[in-house]
Enzyme design. Sequence first.
Site, PDB file in Angstrom:
ATOM      1  CE1 TYR A  16      -2.836  -3.283   0.516  1.00 32.40           C
ATOM      2  CE2 TYR A  16      -3.603  -2.298   2.653  1.00 32.40           C
ATOM      3  CZ  TYR A  16      -3.709  -3.203   1.633  1.00 32.40           C
ATOM      4  OH  TYR A  16      -4.738  -4.217   1.772  1.00 32.40           O
ATOM      5  CG  HIS A  66      -0.601  -8.552   0.430  1.00 32.49           C
ATOM      6  ND1 HIS A  66      -0.393  -7.405   0.436  1.00 32.49           N
ATOM      7  CD2 HIS A  66      -2.007  -8.673   0.311  1.00 32.49           C
ATOM      8  CE1 HIS A  66      -1.406  -6.612  -0.026  1.00 32.49           C
ATOM      9  NE2 HIS A  66      -2.454  -7.340  -0.071  1.00 32.49           N
TER      10      HIS A  66
END
Length: 269
Positions: A42, A100
């Site tokens: 992010y 992730h």
Amino acid sequence: MSFSKLPDIGMGTFRLKGNDARDAVKSALSVGYRHIDTAQMYDNEADVGEGISASGVPRDDIFLTTKIWHDQLHANDLIRSLRDSLARLKTDYVDLALIHWPSPNNDVPMEEYLGALRDAQKEGLAKHIGISNFTCAQMDQAIEILGENTIFTNQVEVHPFLTNRKVVEHAQKLGITVTGYMPLAVGKVMEDETLQRIGQGHNATPAQIAIAWVAARGLVPIPSSTRAAHQTANLDALKITLSDDEVRAIDHLDRCERIANPGFAPDWD
């Protein structure tokens, strides 16, 4: 505070950067959120860390999640990258560190990166460890590697247009809590007539109904919002009790509409 389970709702920070991320995290904590979710990919961990620091909420009262990107899965890279994440987040530990995405094409063996994740936990870098975007077979493999009661969550996409039922039910059978990301389908829930109709009966927005539906399935929703009023509304959604008929009506909205589906994604169930 020691968290034995995930808080019932979290604040997602995907696509939030700079001041937007910092202010949204500070605001979320001020209205009552205690779970903040970020990720290396992010590119906002430093902003999230600043928001936490500025909130005045003690670090021990916050459940903080970050995720390790798939280019950092070799054992040495994983540990180093997690230390870098902690530096950006201005903390000595995260409450939850997730893989992730499973390694694309299994370029890095799962034994290697899950073993490194377990080592990071033993070193105190993460209080809990887990996975994200893992299929049913990959969850089974992860449990074979780590053992039972080790995987804190599998974080997967869940919203009324993607119930992800097979993965959710398999995780629950394995005793793994499911975290549902993108519960509002990047705003598409607001346009749905069924959610609008059910919302009218509860004096609630379609977004609140979608969050209530995710929670009713025993999942932890992590909606993203920058405005305090919307953040408060998301928290209030947990107070909504949907009838069995309402839950079934929302279940029927499933159209396998997957939003997060990069080219390196696994073969979905």
